[in-house]
Design a protein around this motif. Structure first.
Motif, PDB file in Angstrom:
ATOM      1  N   VAL A   1      -0.400 -24.702 -21.763  1.00  0.00           N
ATOM      2  CA  VAL A   1       0.212 -24.242 -20.511  1.00  0.00           C
ATOM      3  C   VAL A   1       0.317 -25.420 -19.540  1.00  0.00           C
ATOM      4  O   VAL A   1      -0.512 -26.332 -19.566  1.00  0.00           O
ATOM      5  N   ARG A   2       1.375 -25.414 -18.758  1.00  0.00           N
ATOM      6  CA  ARG A   2       1.543 -26.413 -17.708  1.00  0.00           C
ATOM      7  C   ARG A   2       2.244 -25.767 -16.524  1.00  0.00           C
ATOM      8  O   ARG A   2       2.838 -24.692 -16.639  1.00  0.00           O
ATOM      9  N   THR A   3       2.154 -26.406 -15.354  1.00  0.00           N
ATOM     10  CA  THR A   3       2.912 -25.926 -14.199  1.00  0.00           C
ATOM     11  C   THR A   3       4.374 -26.328 -14.360  1.00  0.00           C
ATOM     12  O   THR A   3       4.691 -27.390 -14.916  1.00  0.00           O
ATOM     13  N   LEU A   4       5.265 -25.463 -13.861  1.00  0.00           N
ATOM     14  CA  LEU A   4       6.698 -25.732 -13.938  1.00  0.00           C
ATOM     15  C   LEU A   4       7.336 -25.799 -12.562  1.00  0.00           C
ATOM     16  O   LEU A   4       8.391 -26.422 -12.384  1.00  0.00           O
ATOM     17  N   SER A   5       6.700 -25.167 -11.586  1.00  0.00           N
ATOM     18  CA  SER A   5       7.257 -25.147 -10.243  1.00  0.00           C
ATOM     19  C   SER A   5       6.112 -25.028  -9.238  1.00  0.00           C
ATOM     20  O   SER A   5       5.114 -24.340  -9.513  1.00  0.00           O
ATOM     21  N   PRO A   6       6.216 -25.703  -8.095  1.00  0.00           N
ATOM     22  CA  PRO A   6       7.366 -26.521  -7.658  1.00  0.00           C
ATOM     23  C   PRO A   6       7.432 -27.887  -8.336  1.00  0.00           C
ATOM     24  O   PRO A   6       8.463 -28.539  -8.277  1.00  0.00           O
ATOM     25  N   LEU A   7       6.312 -28.339  -8.966  1.00  0.00           N
ATOM     26  CA  LEU A   7       6.344 -29.610  -9.670  1.00  0.00           C
ATOM     27  C   LEU A   7       6.019 -29.382 -11.133  1.00  0.00           C
ATOM     28  O   LEU A   7       5.189 -28.522 -11.477  1.00  0.00           O
ATOM     29  N   VAL A   8       6.666 -30.164 -12.008  1.00  0.00           N
ATOM     30  CA  VAL A   8       6.389 -30.074 -13.436  1.00  0.00           C
ATOM     31  C   VAL A   8       5.104 -30.828 -13.725  1.00  0.00           C
ATOM     32  O   VAL A   8       4.970 -32.013 -13.385  1.00  0.00           O
ATOM     33  N   GLY A   9       4.158 -30.140 -14.331  1.00  0.00           N
ATOM     34  CA  GLY A   9       2.879 -30.751 -14.617  1.00  0.00           C
ATOM     35  C   GLY A   9       2.743 -31.212 -16.042  1.00  0.00           C
ATOM     36  O   GLY A   9       3.690 -31.167 -16.840  1.00  0.00           O
TER      37      GLY A   9
END
Length: 683
Positions: free
Chosen positions: A657-665
């Motif tokens: 899993v990763r962040t997609l918004s507001p920044l792509v992780g």
């Protein structure tokens, strides 16, 4: 709070000399900072914002009071809130010779004036009392009418003050007050209704209608002093005509009928004005009587009233006594004048036993004795072995021989001031033990042993003027002219010995440290001194914590980025496009990865939310490197239900899993600490 004591002898010189003689200022009652000190800088790890790197040897110094007018001074006495964060002090800061009351954060800030406008000639006459729960201050001032003392209260941070007493009759004034242990009520003594008839009142601490507590008083009688039970429910007070028939009474805090505690005493015998105490458990009152101010008998009585028990007849001068912290015993002095011994007796009565050893001819136990916090021992000062050579002894309260605590004393030497550490395991004391009239600082186990000298060598004429334990007992502070004769400065030394650190700053010619205290976390030491201008006393904070530019709680030497409050050792990753972790932390060097726990179960995968993230991307594959059967999904919540999907027989699903918004992780790191990639993910 006896206002008479505050008015008498209030000159600066008298106060300075008293402070230096006692060697102990207003020490905060905050919870102690305890535990190991990994870097050995004198700040326990629990209070150290950089526990692995010693704090700088030169600490920061901050002046806490506001700018003083010409002729202005800060009073030597000050108080600190129970949580150790705020200081209360008196000063003629704004108008010369108009003493007012101020509060200020212990680490510095803009002082808040607590009192209201003061009439010409008016002053706040004592430093005030902070409520046990900390939010309010109570004080006495002739604020509205010169020479008419009245009682006021205000929030500790400043705000409209309220007058607590009702209007006083002409000639009326305040004598004494106290705050209930729960901080809700103030009890005071004043001739509020009848001039020269002092009576007892209670009032809410934030203001309200006072309630008269005492019963009807005979002509010429007054209420003289008071004490409040630990549960804040009852007031014990002394009333009558002094030198004639002063008696003890008890009354509910909220008002009601008073009950006599001391009963009918023999003709000419009365309770001493300061001669009674309530046991720590609130169950009993111990009181001493006198005949024409000569101490006579010691009694014990239930706090709610009942038959009084005679504990001892023939008290030493003054009638002083102490109740053990466990409320089981009373310790007192008795015997022929100049040859007093120390005794213990069960608090409800029984057989008394002598505590000290046999006295040398001319020897006596002095009025200086302290009980250990666990009620097991008493430490006392006496010329027990050699007449006129006063030494320090420790004795068990359950019975047994006393042991001498000080080292070998020269012929003209004496022990003087002493203090037990908070857990009563050791005792610090001052004595000219090695050189006549050169007072030095020692610490020793309460059970006896070899004392350890703590101060550095003193110059000719140098002395230790006072000392104290910090709240955790790990450090000792002391005032001394250690570096220059007749220049009194503040020092800190580990209680187990070591190199002393000077805590006060450089003093102007003629300057001296005059009073000291400690704030909550013990990295902040407080002191009053004429440091910048001779004979102009101000209050200072000596701060030894590491500097913390970004305010994240980690000192500069421990913080890998002291310009970013979101980056520090052990910080969670947040969705800010930066690596919030420090070298050595799991995930250091990876930007915006999801950190924290991940769980699988019931057809869903869940993870710890990342602060600032609003959308996540989830990758799924039957291969740990996501090289085959790779699929991605999105979800706004940190928990993704996979629709009940099952892997092919004999295979497993792997998730990332990763962040997609507001920044792509980042997808995080693999088992080789290399940043992971997921081929099927876009972007």
């Amino acid at each position: 709070m006896d206002i008479r004591q505050r008015v008498t002898g209030s000159s600066r010189l008298a106060t300075l000399m008293l402070t230096l003689a006692l060697g102990l200022g207003s020490i905060a009652g905050a919870a102690p900072c305890v535990g190991p000190d990994s870097d050995g800088d004198g700040v326990p790890d629990a209070c150290d914002n950089c526990p692995l790197v010693a704090n700088p040897p030169v600490q920061s110094q901050t002046t806490l009071n506001g700018s003083l007018v010409a002729g202005g001074n800060v009073d030597l006495a000050f108080r600190v809130t129970p949580d150790g964060t705020t200081l209360v002090y008196r000063a003629d800061q704004d108008t010369d010779e108009a003493i007012e009351l101020f509060s200020v954060p212990v680490t510095g800030g803009v002082p808040a004036k607590l009192n209201g406008p003061m009439v010409v000639g008016g002053n706040v006459i004592e430093t005030g009392t902070i409520s046990p729960d900390g939010p309010r201050v109570v004080w006495v001032a002739d604020q509205e009418t010169n020479d008419v003392l009245e009682l006021y209260s205000a929030p500790i941070s400043g705000g409209p003050p309220v007058k607590l007493n009702d209007p006083l009759v002409p000639g009326g004034s305040l004598l004494a007050y106290d705050i209930s242990p729960d901080g809700s009520t103030v009890v005071y003594i004043a001739d509020q209704d009848t001039d020269e008839m002092l009576e007892l009142y209670s009032v809410p601490i934030a203001g309200g209608s006072p309630i008269k507590l005492n019963g009807a008083l005979a002509a010429g009688a007054s209420v003289w002093t008071l004490k409040i039970t630990p549960d804040s429910g009852t007031v014990v007070y002394l009333a009558g005509t002094l030198l004639v028939d002063a008696r003890l009474y008890t009354v509910p805090m909220g008002g009601g009928a008073s009950t006599s505690l001391s009963g009918v005493l023999p003709l000419g015998e009365e309770v001493l004005v300061e001669g009674f105490s309530i046991s720590p458990d609130g169950a009993r009152v111990i009181y001493a009587t006198s005949v024409f101010l000569t101490a006579k008998d010691l009694y014990s009585v239930p706090v709610g009233g009942g038959p009084a028990t005679l504990l001892h007849s023939g008290l030493a001068a003054g009638g002083a006594f102490a109740i053990t912290p466990d409320s089981a015993r009373v310790v007192y002095r008795a015997g022929l004048a100049g040859a007093e011994n120390l005794f213990r007796i069960p608090i409800a009565g029984g057989s008394a036993s002598q505590i000290n050893g046999a006295l040398a001819a001319g020897g006596t136990v002095t009025t200086s004795y302290h009980l250990s916090a666990d009620s097991s021992r008493v430490v006392y000062l006496a010329d027990q072995d050699t007449d006129e050579v006063f030494e320090l002894y420790s004795a068990p309260l359950s019975g047994g021989a006393a042991v001498k605590l000080n080292g070998a004393m020269l012929a003209e030497g004496d022990a003087s001031f002493f203090m037990l550490n908070p857990d009563s395991s050791s005792v610090l004391y001052l004595a000219d033990q090695e050189t006549d009239e050169t007072v030095e600082l020692y610490v020793v186990s309460i059970l006896g042993g070899v004392p350890l000298k703590l101060n550095d060598p003193l110059p000719v004429g140098g002395n230790i003027f006072g000392a104290f334990f910090t709240l955790d007992g790990a450090q000792i502070g002391y005032m001394a002219d250690q570096d220059s004769d007749e220049v009194i400065e503040l020092y800190q030394v580990p209680a187990g010995g070591g190199t002393p650190i000077k805590r006060s700053a450089v003093l102007v010619a003629g300057g001296d440290v005059a009073n000291v205290g400690i704030a909550a976390d013990e990295t902040v030491w407080l002191y009053v001194a004429d440091q910048d201008t001779d004979d102009v006393f101000e209050i200072y904070a000596s701060i030894r914590a590491q500097s913390d530019a970004d305010g994240d709680g980690f000192g500069t030497a421990c913080d890998c980025d002291d310009a970013n409050p979101d980056t520090y050792p052990g910080a969670p990753e947040i969705n800010d496009g930066l690596d919030n972790q420090c070298t050595g932390d799991m995930g250091a060097g990876i930007v915006d990865e999801v950190t924290g726990g991940t769980t699988l179960g019931s057809g869903e995968v869940c993870w710890t939310a990342q602060a600032g993230a609003t959308l996540y991307q989830i990758g799924r594959s039957t291969a740990s490197d996501f090289s085959v059967d790779c699929t991605t999904f999105t979800d706004t919540a940190p928990c993704f239900p996979d629709g009940g999907a099952l892997p092919p027989p004999g295979e497993s699903f792997f998730y990332a899993v990763r962040t997609l918004s507001p920044l792509v992780g980042s997808w995080g790191a693999d088992s080789m600490s290399v940043e992971r990639t997921i081929p099927c993910a876009v972007p």
